[in-house]
Motif scaffolding. Structure first.
Motif, PDB file in Angstrom:
ATOM      1  N   ALA A  22      79.829  38.634   1.252  1.00 21.08           N
ATOM      2  CA  ALA A  22      80.465  39.578   1.600  1.00 21.08           C
ATOM      3  C   ALA A  22      79.998  40.862   0.854  1.00 21.08           C
ATOM      4  O   ALA A  22      80.260  41.003  -0.232  1.00 21.08           O
ATOM      5  N   GLY A  23      79.664  41.818   1.780  1.00 22.14           N
ATOM      6  CA  GLY A  23      79.447  43.027   1.237  1.00 22.14           C
ATOM      7  C   GLY A  23      77.633  43.093   1.177  1.00 22.14           C
ATOM      8  O   GLY A  23      77.127  44.177   0.770  1.00 22.14           O
ATOM      9  N   THR A  24      77.084  41.914   1.201  1.00 21.13           N
ATOM     10  CA  THR A  24      75.866  41.876   0.847  1.00 21.13           C
ATOM     11  C   THR A  24      75.037  41.570   1.897  1.00 21.13           C
ATOM     12  O   THR A  24      73.943  42.093   2.272  1.00 21.13           O
ATOM     13  N   THR A  25      75.443  40.270   2.317  1.00 21.86           N
ATOM     14  CA  THR A  25      74.656  39.713   3.688  1.00 21.86           C
ATOM     15  C   THR A  25      75.909  39.901   4.880  1.00 21.86           C
ATOM     16  O   THR A  25      75.094  39.498   6.211  1.00 21.86           O
ATOM     17  N   VAL A  26      76.974  39.859   4.399  1.00 26.03           N
ATOM     18  CA  VAL A  26      77.927  39.687   5.660  1.00 26.03           C
ATOM     19  C   VAL A  26      78.724  41.068   5.376  1.00 26.03           C
ATOM     20  O   VAL A  26      79.198  41.486   4.402  1.00 26.03           O
ATOM     21  N   ALA A  27      79.256  41.700   6.665  1.00 25.26           N
ATOM     22  CA  ALA A  27      79.737  42.795   6.732  1.00 25.26           C
ATOM     23  C   ALA A  27      81.124  42.595   6.181  1.00 25.26           C
ATOM     24  O   ALA A  27      82.153  41.601   6.746  1.00 25.26           O
ATOM     25  N   ALA A  86      94.871  33.946   5.329  1.00 19.38           N
ATOM     26  CA  ALA A  86      94.607  35.344   6.209  1.00 19.38           C
ATOM     27  C   ALA A  86      93.212  35.759   6.511  1.00 19.38           C
ATOM     28  O   ALA A  86      93.087  36.289   7.591  1.00 19.38           O
ATOM     29  N   TYR A  87      92.465  35.375   5.478  1.00 21.26           N
ATOM     30  CA  TYR A  87      90.962  35.687   5.844  1.00 21.26           C
ATOM     31  C   TYR A  87      90.413  34.821   6.752  1.00 21.26           C
ATOM     32  O   TYR A  87      89.592  35.278   7.743  1.00 21.26           O
ATOM     33  N   ALA A  88      90.788  33.677   6.761  1.00 20.64           N
ATOM     34  CA  ALA A  88      90.415  32.596   7.822  1.00 20.64           C
ATOM     35  C   ALA A  88      90.926  33.008   9.203  1.00 20.64           C
ATOM     36  O   ALA A  88      90.124  33.052  10.259  1.00 20.64           O
ATOM     37  N   ASP A  89      92.243  33.591   9.192  1.00 22.51           N
ATOM     38  CA  ASP A  89      92.524  34.224  10.714  1.00 22.51           C
ATOM     39  C   ASP A  89      91.669  35.239  11.177  1.00 22.51           C
ATOM     40  O   ASP A  89      91.353  35.397  12.311  1.00 22.51           O
ATOM     41  N   LEU A  90      91.242  36.092  10.159  1.00 23.17           N
ATOM     42  CA  LEU A  90      90.474  37.249  10.449  1.00 23.17           C
ATOM     43  C   LEU A  90      89.019  36.649  10.962  1.00 23.17           C
ATOM     44  O   LEU A  90      88.319  37.334  11.983  1.00 23.17           O
ATOM     45  N   VAL A  91      88.284  35.677  10.265  1.00 24.81           N
ATOM     46  CA  VAL A  91      87.268  34.861  10.744  1.00 24.81           C
ATOM     47  C   VAL A  91      87.214  34.568  12.211  1.00 24.81           C
ATOM     48  O   VAL A  91      86.472  34.695  13.114  1.00 24.81           O
ATOM     49  N   ASP A  92      88.437  33.819  12.376  1.00 23.90           N
ATOM     50  CA  ASP A  92      88.830  33.187  13.702  1.00 23.90           C
ATOM     51  C   ASP A  92      88.737  34.061  14.771  1.00 23.90           C
ATOM     52  O   ASP A  92      88.440  33.787  15.931  1.00 23.90           O
ATOM     53  N   ALA A  93      89.080  35.268  14.380  1.00 22.86           N
ATOM     54  CA  ALA A  93      89.540  36.214  15.341  1.00 22.86           C
ATOM     55  C   ALA A  93      88.073  37.085  15.604  1.00 22.86           C
ATOM     56  O   ALA A  93      88.097  37.998  16.362  1.00 22.86           O
ATOM     57  N   THR A 126      86.895  28.713   3.197  1.00 21.89           N
ATOM     58  CA  THR A 126      86.756  30.081   3.601  1.00 21.89           C
ATOM     59  C   THR A 126      85.184  30.201   3.865  1.00 21.89           C
ATOM     60  O   THR A 126      84.604  30.973   5.086  1.00 21.89           O
ATOM     61  N   MET A 127      84.434  29.927   2.825  1.00 19.86           N
ATOM     62  CA  MET A 127      82.837  29.995   2.866  1.00 19.86           C
ATOM     63  C   MET A 127      82.500  29.378   4.091  1.00 19.86           C
ATOM     64  O   MET A 127      81.455  29.873   4.794  1.00 19.86           O
ATOM     65  N   ASP A 128      82.838  28.099   4.247  1.00 19.06           N
ATOM     66  CA  ASP A 128      82.208  27.308   5.420  1.00 19.06           C
ATOM     67  C   ASP A 128      82.624  28.053   6.558  1.00 19.06           C
ATOM     68  O   ASP A 128      82.219  27.796   7.539  1.00 19.06           O
ATOM     69  N   ALA A 129      84.079  28.450   6.865  1.00 21.02           N
ATOM     70  CA  ALA A 129      84.426  29.091   7.909  1.00 21.02           C
ATOM     71  C   ALA A 129      83.470  30.353   8.496  1.00 21.02           C
ATOM     72  O   ALA A 129      83.082  30.628   9.555  1.00 21.02           O
ATOM     73  N   ILE A 130      83.237  31.295   7.546  1.00 21.65           N
ATOM     74  CA  ILE A 130      82.176  32.288   7.482  1.00 21.65           C
ATOM     75  C   ILE A 130      80.968  31.680   7.961  1.00 21.65           C
ATOM     76  O   ILE A 130      80.229  32.272   8.987  1.00 21.65           O
ATOM     77  N   LEU A 131      80.326  30.935   7.309  1.00 19.34           N
ATOM     78  CA  LEU A 131      78.988  30.201   7.600  1.00 19.34           C
ATOM     79  C   LEU A 131      79.001  29.700   9.170  1.00 19.34           C
ATOM     80  O   LEU A 131      78.082  29.851   9.939  1.00 19.34           O
ATOM     81  N   ALA A 132      80.216  29.160   9.637  1.00 19.10           N
ATOM     82  CA  ALA A 132      80.181  28.454  10.793  1.00 19.10           C
ATOM     83  C   ALA A 132      80.283  29.696  12.026  1.00 19.10           C
ATOM     84  O   ALA A 132      79.746  29.608  12.938  1.00 19.10           O
ATOM     85  N   ALA A 133      81.151  30.596  11.713  1.00 20.05           N
ATOM     86  CA  ALA A 133      81.344  31.724  12.536  1.00 20.05           C
ATOM     87  C   ALA A 133      79.949  32.597  12.788  1.00 20.05           C
ATOM     88  O   ALA A 133      79.436  33.232  14.029  1.00 20.05           O
ATOM     89  N   LEU A 134      79.324  32.681  11.635  1.00 16.39           N
ATOM     90  CA  LEU A 134      77.757  33.332  11.775  1.00 16.39           C
ATOM     91  C   LEU A 134      76.616  32.426  12.534  1.00 16.39           C
ATOM     92  O   LEU A 134      75.748  32.705  12.709  1.00 16.39           O
ATOM     93  N   GLY A 135      76.799  31.031  12.343  1.00 18.41           N
ATOM     94  CA  GLY A 135      75.865  30.020  12.590  1.00 18.41           C
ATOM     95  C   GLY A 135      74.916  29.863  11.634  1.00 18.41           C
ATOM     96  O   GLY A 135      73.833  29.681  12.092  1.00 18.41           O
ATOM     97  N   TRP A 136      75.251  30.054  10.354  1.00 16.30           N
ATOM     98  CA  TRP A 136      74.417  29.941   9.119  1.00 16.30           C
ATOM     99  C   TRP A 136      74.510  28.765   8.516  1.00 16.30           C
ATOM    100  O   TRP A 136      74.128  28.625   7.218  1.00 16.30           O
TER     101      TRP A 136
END
Length: 230
Positions: A22-27, A86-93, A126-136
């Protein structure tokens, strides 16, 4: 923007690149602050009261932040769970996105023969959710959260040193580059004795804060990193 005077000569020796998310590779886009506000309200706290501390400690493991703010372990754990939800909900959205050029930078670094590891102050779900959302999920060979390194996040060097040990990509800690957007990222790199400690200006902290925490390089974004290391 590149500020890398006396250390460029060491860059070609870098074998392991440890990148913050977050802030470096992810907005980030204020998602951390929004999730914190939700967590504070969940435990009956004033979101505004702790916001300055949250901003100052961006990059630190979130449970450590809540322990500082709320003291009581039960309340801190409850707040942390609410934050993660809450962060997971934002990722899911669909509110999480890669920073421009970040994916390409990682691919270029790997094409240069360097091993890349992604790290975060978030918990593993949360990390895994972000990676999945980005396809990373398969972008890098190793991803680390504080729990993967014994429980201590930044500014401790534990995640950097865990990456060093698990990948065996470098023979010397001076062959590590640590890259992040916060002073805590810089401190973790300095404490790990990394050869390159690069701050990027796409996240929480500005150039002065990054340099004060030990940055050897200050870059406009992570997209500039492959060029700096060659």
């Amino acid at each position: 923007m590149v500020d890398a005077p006396e250390n460029t000569r060491n860059s070609q020796d870098i074998r392991l690149v440890v990148l913050d998310m977050a802030g470096t590779t992810v907005a980030d886009g204020g998602l951390v602050e929004r999730a914190f506000a939700a967590a504070a309200r969940h435990v009956g706290a004033d979101p505004e009261a702790g916001l300055d501390h949250v901003r100052a400690t961006m990059g630190e493991s979130k449970i450590s932040v809540f322990r500082h703010l709320f003291g009581e372990e039960t309340k801190a754990q409850e707040a942390n769970k609410a934050f993660e939800a809450a962060y997971a909900d934002l990722v899911d959205a669909g509110e999480v996105a890669a920073l421009p050029g970040a994916h390409e930078a990682v691919e270029e670094l790997r094409a240069q023969g360097r091993t890349v590891v992604l790290t975060t102050g978030f918990a593993r779900p949360t990390m895994d959710a972000i990676l999945a959302a980005l396809g990373w999920q398969d972008l890098v060979p190793l991803t680390l959260c504080p729990a993967d390194a014994g429980g201590r996040g930044r500014p401790y060097p534990d995640m950097v040193l865990t990456a060093f040990l698990r990948t065996a990509a470098a023979q010397d800690v001076r062959q590590i580059a640590v890259v992040g957007d916060t002073s805590y990222d810089m401190l973790s790199g300095v404490r790990a004795a990394a050869g390159v400690v690069a701050g990027v200006l796409t996240g929480a902290h500005g150039a002065d804060a990054l340099r004060a925490a030990g940055a050897t390089h200050v870059l406009g974004s992570v997209a500039e990193l492959p060029g700096v290391l060659t």
